[in-house]
Design a protein around this motif. Structure first.
Motif, PDB file in Angstrom:
ATOM      1  N   LEU A 160       0.814  -1.223   0.000  1.00  0.00           N
ATOM      2  CA  LEU A 160       0.000   0.000   0.000  1.00  0.00           C
ATOM      3  C   LEU A 160       0.847   1.273   0.000  1.00  0.00           C
ATOM      4  N   ARG A 161       2.162   1.139   0.148  1.00  0.00           N
ATOM      5  CA  ARG A 161       3.024   2.329   0.096  1.00  0.00           C
ATOM      6  C   ARG A 161       3.987   2.232  -1.084  1.00  0.00           C
ATOM      7  N   ASP A 162       5.008   1.395  -1.004  1.00  0.00           N
ATOM      8  CA  ASP A 162       5.945   1.301  -2.132  1.00  0.00           C
ATOM      9  C   ASP A 162       5.220   0.701  -3.347  1.00  0.00           C
ATOM     10  N   GLY A 163       4.365  -0.302  -3.087  1.00  0.00           N
ATOM     11  CA  GLY A 163       3.613  -0.934  -4.187  1.00  0.00           C
ATOM     12  C   GLY A 163       2.756   0.083  -4.903  1.00  0.00           C
ATOM     13  N   ILE A 193       5.886   3.998  13.479  1.00  0.00           N
ATOM     14  CA  ILE A 193       6.343   5.095  12.615  1.00  0.00           C
ATOM     15  C   ILE A 193       7.608   4.617  11.922  1.00  0.00           C
ATOM     16  N   HIS A 194       7.633   4.793  10.612  1.00  0.00           N
ATOM     17  CA  HIS A 194       8.783   4.372   9.818  1.00  0.00           C
ATOM     18  C   HIS A 194       9.405   5.631   9.214  1.00  0.00           C
ATOM     19  N   THR A 195      10.584   5.979   9.708  1.00  0.00           N
ATOM     20  CA  THR A 195      11.211   7.201   9.197  1.00  0.00           C
ATOM     21  C   THR A 195      12.471   6.871   8.403  1.00  0.00           C
ATOM     22  N   PHE A 196      12.787   7.727   7.433  1.00  0.00           N
ATOM     23  CA  PHE A 196      13.941   7.406   6.576  1.00  0.00           C
ATOM     24  C   PHE A 196      14.680   8.663   6.146  1.00  0.00           C
ATOM     25  N   ILE A 197      15.959   8.433   5.829  1.00  0.00           N
ATOM     26  CA  ILE A 197      16.786   9.485   5.233  1.00  0.00           C
ATOM     27  C   ILE A 197      17.890   8.791   4.428  1.00  0.00           C
ATOM     28  N   PHE A 218      13.730   2.785  11.492  1.00  0.00           N
ATOM     29  CA  PHE A 218      14.560   3.751  10.752  1.00  0.00           C
ATOM     30  C   PHE A 218      15.132   3.081   9.504  1.00  0.00           C
ATOM     31  N   SER A 219      15.017   3.764   8.341  1.00  0.00           N
ATOM     32  CA  SER A 219      15.595   3.243   7.094  1.00  0.00           C
ATOM     33  C   SER A 219      16.675   4.182   6.577  1.00  0.00           C
ATOM     34  N   ALA A 220      17.786   3.578   6.145  1.00  0.00           N
ATOM     35  CA  ALA A 220      18.868   4.355   5.524  1.00  0.00           C
ATOM     36  C   ALA A 220      18.694   4.215   4.013  1.00  0.00           C
ATOM     37  N   MET A 221      18.069   5.222   3.410  1.00  0.00           N
ATOM     38  CA  MET A 221      17.783   5.080   1.971  1.00  0.00           C
ATOM     39  C   MET A 221      19.083   4.986   1.164  1.00  0.00           C
ATOM     40  N   ASP A 222      19.043   4.146   0.142  1.00  0.00           N
ATOM     41  CA  ASP A 222      20.210   3.878  -0.726  1.00  0.00           C
ATOM     42  C   ASP A 222      21.364   3.276   0.086  1.00  0.00           C
ATOM     43  N   VAL A 227      15.950  -1.460  12.278  1.00  0.00           N
ATOM     44  CA  VAL A 227      16.792  -0.672  11.370  1.00  0.00           C
ATOM     45  C   VAL A 227      16.782  -1.377  10.015  1.00  0.00           C
ATOM     46  N   ASN A 228      16.456  -0.601   9.000  1.00  0.00           N
ATOM     47  CA  ASN A 228      16.204  -1.197   7.680  1.00  0.00           C
ATOM     48  C   ASN A 228      17.302  -0.796   6.693  1.00  0.00           C
ATOM     49  N   PHE A 229      17.781  -1.798   5.959  1.00  0.00           N
ATOM     50  CA  PHE A 229      18.896  -1.609   5.022  1.00  0.00           C
ATOM     51  C   PHE A 229      18.344  -1.802   3.603  1.00  0.00           C
ATOM     52  N   PRO A 230      17.928  -0.711   2.942  1.00  0.00           N
ATOM     53  CA  PRO A 230      17.321  -0.878   1.622  1.00  0.00           C
ATOM     54  C   PRO A 230      18.344  -0.917   0.485  1.00  0.00           C
ATOM     55  N   ASP A 231      18.036  -1.751  -0.498  1.00  0.00           N
ATOM     56  CA  ASP A 231      18.741  -1.706  -1.777  1.00  0.00           C
ATOM     57  C   ASP A 231      17.799  -0.905  -2.692  1.00  0.00           C
ATOM     58  N   THR A 232      17.818   0.395  -2.461  1.00  0.00           N
ATOM     59  CA  THR A 232      16.812   1.291  -3.045  1.00  0.00           C
ATOM     60  C   THR A 232      16.780   1.243  -4.569  1.00  0.00           C
ATOM     61  N   VAL A 233      17.936   1.104  -5.177  1.00  0.00           N
ATOM     62  CA  VAL A 233      17.972   1.141  -6.641  1.00  0.00           C
ATOM     63  C   VAL A 233      18.182  -0.248  -7.251  1.00  0.00           C
ATOM     64  N   VAL A 240      15.532  -5.782   5.724  1.00  0.00           N
ATOM     65  CA  VAL A 240      15.980  -5.421   4.371  1.00  0.00           C
ATOM     66  C   VAL A 240      14.779  -5.064   3.505  1.00  0.00           C
ATOM     67  N   HIS A 241      15.054  -4.246   2.501  1.00  0.00           N
ATOM     68  CA  HIS A 241      14.003  -3.728   1.610  1.00  0.00           C
ATOM     69  C   HIS A 241      14.657  -3.678   0.231  1.00  0.00           C
ATOM     70  N   CYS A 242      14.359  -4.664  -0.612  1.00  0.00           N
ATOM     71  CA  CYS A 242      15.095  -4.766  -1.876  1.00  0.00           C
ATOM     72  C   CYS A 242      14.232  -4.428  -3.076  1.00  0.00           C
ATOM     73  N   HIS A 243      14.836  -3.714  -4.007  1.00  0.00           N
ATOM     74  CA  HIS A 243      14.147  -3.426  -5.276  1.00  0.00           C
ATOM     75  C   HIS A 243      14.672  -4.372  -6.349  1.00  0.00           C
ATOM     76  N   ASN A 244      13.894  -4.500  -7.420  1.00  0.00           N
ATOM     77  CA  ASN A 244      14.090  -5.616  -8.351  1.00  0.00           C
ATOM     78  C   ASN A 244      14.686  -5.194  -9.695  1.00  0.00           C
TER      79      ASN A 244
END
Ligand code: KIV
Ligand code: ZN
Length: 519
Positions: free
Chosen positions: A12-15, A96-100, A138-142, A166-172, A201-205
């Motif tokens: 409902l958010r990234d999707g 609350i999910h905050t990111f930078i 907390f998410s560290a974008m990229d 603490v979330n480690f995204p593979d944003t790109v 983790v939060h991975c993009h495809n």
């Protein structure tokens, strides 16, 4: 002993950030209810500061949906965090999910901030969120393109400030599995207070590796996976929930982890998300694609009939694909239809059943056999159509087309109680029909998307049309089903126009104090 993996669903958010997939409040609520049945641990319901509509949608989900935690996304800024809290505060268990961003490339070109400034902003955001709730992510974008020691430093500081995830995204979507796994392992070793938080983790495809990266992250210490139904999301999408969950369920021999997902709800959830977002699932998509359990080769078919496990590593029933029992036909009565629908999991009110029955009779007159998939489509469209009033109703449609005729359509419609007719020419029968309908309704909408899906095989198959419309800043999805593709298109357009009008009427209502964004 097997360890639990937290499933954080961000459909409902990234999707919803998938191009053309935006959902209205009603649609978000329907999906959220289904996600609760699926038993996801966390539903990220939206980005409340982004728009008043999103704030309202998140608030509605938070109020109505019980079971999963409800998260709202916020940049590391006070106004964003306040809006996120406004939206989720009525949930049973709000997050609350905050990111930078933490990568140098984002710091230099996007944010124009130093590493020290970003670190301070991250800590301040978590502290601010903690005033509202103990449940802060907390998410560290990229992150996957960031200096790993710097990410470790930021994660250590935000955990000290109270972050519980603490979330480690593979944003790109840039990471390669063995590299990604090594990064997660390094973080697990390097962050001194990681025992006080869950590493996510939060991975993009973008390289088609989101699921692989998520699995390898789990093997190296991540205990939360962020994912979406059907893998929808920004650009090439996110980790697909159904793929990660079924990989864990199927390869328990190698992966000693479990999720709380009710796997039999996977298929119904996939269908619902596809219908409401208008994003069709590719036939060869793992787990939920139309071909995922179809065996075309004779050798395979023969073997599967003798013993399914020869070519099936999981059963269709394990993800909620019902074994088709006897299909219905034109002699089937209301009772048989009701029984069939109950067997398929639909407990409809008598009023909705009456509408579905009328549509079923109409369909059975034109189509010899009505399959479960046809019924499923009818029910969902009938139920969905009821979520907004029918300001416009299709009464009659006559089209003339062929190699020797200029395509034309004559449409008779009921417009807020009044009968209107119009005939138009077009480049094809659907174009002519759309011209006639938009003339009658005086709509200036733009058609952003038009997609056709055939529900079952054969030339008498039900055609399912999805349209995406935009007018005056509102975007909606309309659906229509019928064995006649032109009629299905007319129904889809009219459904979309009803939704547009509904939204516009809602927007005219005065905004209450409560719904105004916190600024
Ligand atoms: O891809 C991303 O980095 C995100 C964050 C907001 C978690 O979606
Ligand atoms: Zn993302």
């Amino acid at each position: 002993m097997a360890e639990k993996i937290i499933i954080f669903d961000t459909t409902l958010r990234d999707g919803e950030q998938s191009p053309g997939a935006s959902l209205n409040i009603d649609e978000k609520l329907q999906i959220a209810r289904q996600l609760a049945l699926l038993q996801v641990d966390v539903i990220e319901a939206g980005f409340p500061f982004a728009s008043r509509g999103d704030l309202e949608a998140v608030r509605t989900v938070a109020r109505e949906v019980k079971g999963p935690q409800i998260a709202g996304l916020a940049r590391a800024m006070v106004d964003d965090l306040d809006a996120a809290w406004e939206a989720v505060k009525e949930a049973e268990n709000p997050r609350i999910h905050t990111f930078i961003s933490t990568s140098d490339i984002h710091l230099k070109y996007q944010m124009r901030k130093t590493r020290e400034e970003v670190l301070q902003a991250a800590v301040a955001a978590v502290r601010h969120a903690k005033r509202y709730t103990p449940n802060v992510e907390f998410s560290a974008m990229d992150a996957s393109r960031s200096d790993l020691d710097y990410v470790a430093q930021v994660f250590t500081a935000v955990i000290d400030a109270g972050a519980t995830t603490v979330n480690f995204p593979d944003t790109v979507g840039y990471a390669i599995p063995h590299e990604f796994g090594a990064k997660i392992k390094y973080l697990m070793e390097k962050i001194p207070n990681i025992d006080r938080a869950v590493l996510s983790v939060h991975c993009h495809n973008d390289l088609g590796l989101a699921v692989a990266n998520s699995l390898v992250a789990i093997m190296n210490g991540a205990r939360q996976v962020e994912c979406t139904i059907n893998g929808i999301g920004e650009r090439a999408g996110n980790t697909s929930l159904e793929e990660v969950v079924m990989a864990l369920a199927t390869r328990k021999d190698l992966l000693d982890y479990y999720t709380d997902i009710a796997t039999q709800q996977i298929y119904p959830t996939s269908r619902l998300v596809s219908k409401l977002t208008g994003m069709i699932v590719q036939p060869n998509k793992a787990i939920v694609g139309a071909n995922a359990f179809a065996h075309e080769s004779g050798i395979h078919q023969d073997a599967v009939l003798k013993e399914a496990s020869t070519f099936e590593i999981m059963t269709p029933t394990s993800i909620g694909i019902k074994k088709s029992t006897l299909p219905l036909g034109k002699l089937s009565g209301r009772h048989a239809l009701k029984e069939k629908l109950v067997e398929m999991g639909y407990n409809l009110s008598e009023a909705v059943l009456a509408q579905v029955f009328a549509r079923f009779k109409d369909l059975a007159d034109r189509k010899k056999t009505v399959f479960d998939e046809d019924l499923e489509s009818l029910v969902e469209i009938e139920v969905l159509r009821k979520s907004v009033p029918d300001y416009y109703k299709l009464q009659e449609l006559v089209v003339l087309t062929g190699t020797m005729a200029k395509p034309s359509a004559t449409v008779k419609m009921e417009v807020e109680g009044e009968i209107q007719r119009y005939s138009a020419f077009g480049d094809g029968p659907i174009d002519a029909t759309f011209k006639a309908i938009t003339h009658i309704t005086k709509s200036k909408c733009r058609l952003l998307k038009f997609s056709v899906n055939s529900i079952t095989g054969g030339t008498d198959a039900l055609g399912e049309i999805t349209v995406r419309l935009e007018e005056d800043g509102f975007t909606v999805t309309g659906h229509g089903v019928d064995p006649d593709i032109v009629t299905a298109s007319a129904r889809a357009l009219i459904n979309g126009l009803n939704r547009l009008l509904y939204l516009k009427n809602m927007a005219k209502q005065p905004e209450s104090e409560e719904t105004r964004l916190v600024n």
